[in-house]
Design an enzyme around this catalytic site. Structure first.
Site, short mmCIF file in Angstrom:
data_model
loop_
_atom_site.label_atom_id
_atom_site.label_comp_id
_atom_site.label_asym_id
_atom_site.label_seq_id
_atom_site.Cartn_x
_atom_site.Cartn_y
_atom_site.Cartn_z
N SER A 33 0.83 -1.19 0.00
CA SER A 33 0.00 0.00 0.00
C SER A 33 0.88 1.26 0.00
O SER A 33 1.61 1.50 -0.95
CB SER A 33 -0.96 -0.04 1.18
OG SER A 33 -1.98 0.91 1.04
N ASP B 31 -10.04 -4.77 -4.31
CA ASP B 31 -9.43 -3.78 -3.41
C ASP B 31 -10.29 -2.52 -3.39
O ASP B 31 -10.40 -1.82 -4.41
CB ASP B 31 -8.01 -3.46 -3.89
CG ASP B 31 -7.20 -2.70 -2.85
OD1 ASP B 31 -7.78 -1.94 -2.07
OD2 ASP B 31 -5.97 -2.88 -2.82
N HIS C 149 -8.06 -5.41 -0.05
CA HIS C 149 -6.80 -4.71 0.21
C HIS C 149 -5.94 -5.56 1.15
O HIS C 149 -6.15 -5.57 2.37
CB HIS C 149 -7.10 -3.35 0.84
CG HIS C 149 -5.93 -2.41 0.85
ND1 HIS C 149 -5.30 -1.98 -0.29
CD2 HIS C 149 -5.29 -1.80 1.89
CE1 HIS C 149 -4.33 -1.15 0.03
NE2 HIS C 149 -4.29 -1.04 1.34
#
Length: 220
Positions: A114, A165, A197
């Site tokens: 991320s 996601d 995610h």
């Protein structure tokens, strides 16, 4: 500039490190959140030192988490400005860890999740000497249009993303691949079906294979 540090896992059987894998966590997490990846990969890379530094700032959302930079509107401009602001502290950490381990940049892999993926790409493509590999999960490329002017090396990149996601949409992977391909960075990518995610089993396996291929080649 306050130095950063975090949890680490030494090579198996206390061998001298021959590779360095730096694991960069996401927004609101910390190094403990990613050091567990080392357990999945250390049998494949028994001579690797794994280090997962905590981000330099407390998370703006509170709690015990850390961040590499603040995120408020999640705009491209905010991500680029944030990556630039955090780059010096991460660069200094990489230099220090390589020096301590007595290793060259060619024995280094950057792995990010991320926001950590954004940092791995931003810093890894601007190092004076190319790392062996960059592996990014569920992230994005900040300032892809600036790469022709700012990029200083072309390490191999693998990007992995879930098609479910809801935090960083999978479209970010497609934009990153297009930008990297346009400047001839060797980039591979994989979309994991049904994954939100996070990091799924397909991504873990592909990431381990990717790290082995490039780190062990560099060693030999």
């Amino acid at each position: 500039m306050t130095p950063i540090d975090g949890p680490r896992l030494a090579p198996l059987e206390d061998r001298p490190a021959r590779q360095l894998v730096i694991l960069l966590h996401g927004f609101g997490a910390d190094g403990e959140d990613l050091i567990g990846l080392a357990d999945h990969w250390r049998r494949l890379l028994p001579d690797a030192l794994f280090v997962a530094p905590d981000g330099p700032q407390p998370c703006v959302l509170g709690g015990f988490g850390r961040q590499w930079f603040p995120l408020t509107d999640f705009s491209d401009g905010e991500r680029l400005a944030g990556a630039r602001s955090a780059a010096p502290v991460l660069d200094a950490f990489i230099d220090r860890e390589l020096e301590k381990a007595g290793l060259p940049d060619s024995a280094l892999a950057l792995v990010g999740f991320s926001q950590g993926c954004m940092m791995a790409l931003h810093v890894g493509l601007r190092r004076k000497l190319a790392p062996a590999a960059i592996l990014g999960y569920s992230g994005a490329l900040a300032g892809g249009d600036l790469l022709p002017d700012e990029m200083t090396c072309k390490p191999p990149v693998l990007l992995v993303h879930g098609d479910a996601d809801g935090v960083v949409p999978v479209a970010a992977l497609r934009r990153a691949v297009a930008s990297l391909s346009a400047v001839q960075v060797p980039v591979q990518w994989h979309v994991e079906e049904g994954l939100p995610h996070g990091i799924g089993p397909e991504g873990l396996a592909l990431g381990g294979e990717f790290l082995c291929r490039h780190l062990l080649d560099a060693r030999d």
